[in-house]
Design a protein around this motif. Structure first.
Motif, PDB file in Angstrom:
ATOM      1  N   SER A  83      -0.503  -4.080  -3.243  1.00  0.00           N
ATOM      2  CA  SER A  83       0.301  -2.906  -2.937  1.00  0.00           C
ATOM      3  C   SER A  83      -0.527  -1.635  -3.136  1.00  0.00           C
ATOM      4  CB  SER A  83       1.488  -2.957  -3.901  1.00  0.00           C
ATOM      5  OG  SER A  83       2.501  -2.116  -3.503  1.00  0.00           O
ATOM      6  N   PRO A  84      -0.295  -0.597  -2.350  1.00  0.00           N
ATOM      7  CA  PRO A  84      -1.085   0.635  -2.490  1.00  0.00           C
ATOM      8  C   PRO A  84      -0.998   1.235  -3.894  1.00  0.00           C
ATOM      9  CG  PRO A  84       0.281   0.740  -0.517  1.00  0.00           C
ATOM     10  CD  PRO A  84       0.715  -0.478  -1.279  1.00  0.00           C
ATOM     11  N   CYS A  85      -2.096   1.803  -4.353  1.00  0.00           N
ATOM     12  CA  CYS A  85      -2.113   2.437  -5.675  1.00  0.00           C
ATOM     13  C   CYS A  85      -1.251   3.699  -5.661  1.00  0.00           C
ATOM     14  CB  CYS A  85      -3.540   2.759  -6.101  1.00  0.00           C
ATOM     15  SG  CYS A  85      -4.222   4.241  -5.321  1.00  0.00           S
ATOM     16  N   GLY A  86      -0.975   4.214  -6.821  1.00  0.00           N
ATOM     17  CA  GLY A  86      -0.100   5.386  -6.940  1.00  0.00           C
ATOM     18  C   GLY A  86      -0.627   6.600  -6.204  1.00  0.00           C
ATOM     19  N   ALA A  87      -1.933   6.813  -6.268  1.00  0.00           N
ATOM     20  CA  ALA A  87      -2.512   7.981  -5.586  1.00  0.00           C
ATOM     21  C   ALA A  87      -2.300   7.882  -4.078  1.00  0.00           C
ATOM     22  CB  ALA A  87      -3.995   8.094  -5.926  1.00  0.00           C
ATOM     23  N   CYS A  88      -2.484   6.687  -3.537  1.00  0.00           N
ATOM     24  CA  CYS A  88      -2.294   6.502  -2.091  1.00  0.00           C
ATOM     25  C   CYS A  88      -0.833   6.648  -1.707  1.00  0.00           C
ATOM     26  CB  CYS A  88      -2.848   5.150  -1.649  1.00  0.00           C
ATOM     27  SG  CYS A  88      -4.652   5.112  -1.702  1.00  0.00           S
ATOM     28  N   ARG A  89       0.069   6.181  -2.540  1.00  0.00           N
ATOM     29  CA  ARG A  89       1.501   6.355  -2.259  1.00  0.00           C
ATOM     30  C   ARG A  89       1.824   7.844  -2.142  1.00  0.00           C
ATOM     31  NH1 ARG A  89       4.317   1.546  -5.998  1.00  0.00           N
ATOM     32  NH2 ARG A  89       2.639   0.079  -5.560  1.00  0.00           N
ATOM     33  N   GLN A  90       1.326   8.610  -3.076  1.00  0.00           N
ATOM     34  CA  GLN A  90       1.601  10.048  -3.060  1.00  0.00           C
ATOM     35  C   GLN A  90       0.965  10.715  -1.842  1.00  0.00           C
ATOM     36  OE1 GLN A  90       3.613  11.753  -5.122  1.00  0.00           O
ATOM     37  NE2 GLN A  90       3.232  13.669  -4.046  1.00  0.00           N
ATOM     38  N   ALA A  91      -0.247  10.327  -1.498  1.00  0.00           N
ATOM     39  CA  ALA A  91      -0.917  10.930  -0.331  1.00  0.00           C
ATOM     40  C   ALA A  91      -0.148  10.609   0.948  1.00  0.00           C
ATOM     41  CB  ALA A  91      -2.356  10.421  -0.240  1.00  0.00           C
ATOM     42  N   LEU A  92       0.320   9.370   1.073  1.00  0.00           N
ATOM     43  CA  LEU A  92       1.094   8.985   2.263  1.00  0.00           C
ATOM     44  C   LEU A  92       2.437   9.704   2.298  1.00  0.00           C
ATOM     45  CD1 LEU A  92       0.288   5.167   2.126  1.00  0.00           C
ATOM     46  CD2 LEU A  92      -0.389   6.703   3.991  1.00  0.00           C
ATOM     47  N   ARG A  93       3.036   9.884   1.132  1.00  0.00           N
ATOM     48  CA  ARG A  93       4.347  10.541   1.017  1.00  0.00           C
ATOM     49  C   ARG A  93       4.344  11.947   1.604  1.00  0.00           C
ATOM     50  NH1 ARG A  93       7.657  13.749   0.696  1.00  0.00           N
ATOM     51  NH2 ARG A  93       9.565  13.913  -0.509  1.00  0.00           N
ATOM     52  N   GLU A  94       3.217  12.618   1.514  1.00  0.00           N
ATOM     53  CA  GLU A  94       3.112  13.985   2.034  1.00  0.00           C
ATOM     54  C   GLU A  94       3.489  14.055   3.517  1.00  0.00           C
ATOM     55  OE1 GLU A  94       2.310  16.597   0.213  1.00  0.00           O
ATOM     56  OE2 GLU A  94       2.009  18.107   1.786  1.00  0.00           O
ATOM     57  N   PHE A  95       3.088  13.045   4.266  1.00  0.00           N
ATOM     58  CA  PHE A  95       3.282  13.065   5.715  1.00  0.00           C
ATOM     59  C   PHE A  95       4.385  12.131   6.191  1.00  0.00           C
ATOM     60  CE2 PHE A  95      -1.047  14.374   4.851  1.00  0.00           C
ATOM     61  CZ  PHE A  95      -1.119  15.542   5.590  1.00  0.00           C
ATOM     62  N   ALA A  96       4.679  11.089   5.437  1.00  0.00           N
ATOM     63  CA  ALA A  96       5.566  10.044   5.964  1.00  0.00           C
ATOM     64  C   ALA A  96       6.461   9.467   4.876  1.00  0.00           C
ATOM     65  CB  ALA A  96       4.712   8.934   6.583  1.00  0.00           C
ATOM     66  N   PRO A  97       7.467  10.254   4.430  1.00  0.00           N
ATOM     67  CA  PRO A  97       8.338   9.748   3.363  1.00  0.00           C
ATOM     68  C   PRO A  97       9.094   8.480   3.753  1.00  0.00           C
ATOM     69  CG  PRO A  97       9.059  11.927   4.146  1.00  0.00           C
ATOM     70  CD  PRO A  97       7.759  11.649   4.792  1.00  0.00           C
ATOM     71  N   ASP A  98       9.303   8.274   5.052  1.00  0.00           N
ATOM     72  CA  ASP A  98      10.063   7.095   5.507  1.00  0.00           C
ATOM     73  C   ASP A  98       9.165   5.974   6.024  1.00  0.00           C
ATOM     74  OD1 ASP A  98      12.504   8.401   4.962  1.00  0.00           O
ATOM     75  OD2 ASP A  98      12.328   9.495   6.852  1.00  0.00           O
TER      76      ASP A  98
END
Ligand code: THU
Length: 131
Positions: A83-98
């Motif tokens: 599963s993606p690490c926490g930093a990557c989750r946050q980076a992805l969240r910036e552009f694509a919360p869904d």
């Protein structure tokens, strides 16, 4: 695009991982809303802290090409899907919360599907800066 094609792209990207220190290769394939696929692999460095994960390589490639809307990401690594690490989750969240997140094993033989909002509930995002 079906999940198996996105997983196959992540597996292909994993083959280009530069991971001589951890020997843990990761591949990612990020699908834009326009149907483009941006791949990424982890890129390590002798100065360990400079390592960039596969997911963020894919994301930054896309954003630097002017693409900011995404549907799904597939990540390929490990004997069992990781599963993606926490930093990557946050980076992805910036552009694509869904974002849909497809977690695959290294060979793309098995995978499971989840969402970024499940992986990163109550995330901090751009709108929090307006408070
Ligand atoms: N890694 C990724 O590429 N993505 C993740 O979500 C977790 C970790 C990489 C970073 C490092 O090169 C190796 O896996 C071991 O942590």
């Amino acid at each position: 695009m079906d999940e198996s094609r996105l997983v196959a792209a992540a597996v292909g990207a994993r083959g280009r991982a530069y991971a001589p220190y951890s020997e843990f290769a990761v591949g990612a394939a990020l699908l834009s809303k326009g149907g483009r696929v941006f791949t990424g692999c982890n890129v390590e460095n002798a100065s360990y802290g400079l390592t960039v994960c596969a997911e963020r390589v894919a994301l930054f490639k896309a954003v630097s090409e002017g693409v900011r809307e995404f549907e799904a990401i597939a990540v390929a690594c490990g004997d069992t899907p990781c599963s993606p690490c926490g930093a990557c989750r946050q980076a992805l969240r910036e552009f694509a919360p869904d974002l849909k997140v497809v977690l695959a094993d290294a060979e793309g033989r098995k995978w499971e599907t989840t969402t970024l909002s499940q992986l990163l509930p109550r995330a901090f995002g751009p709108s929090d800066l307006e408070d």
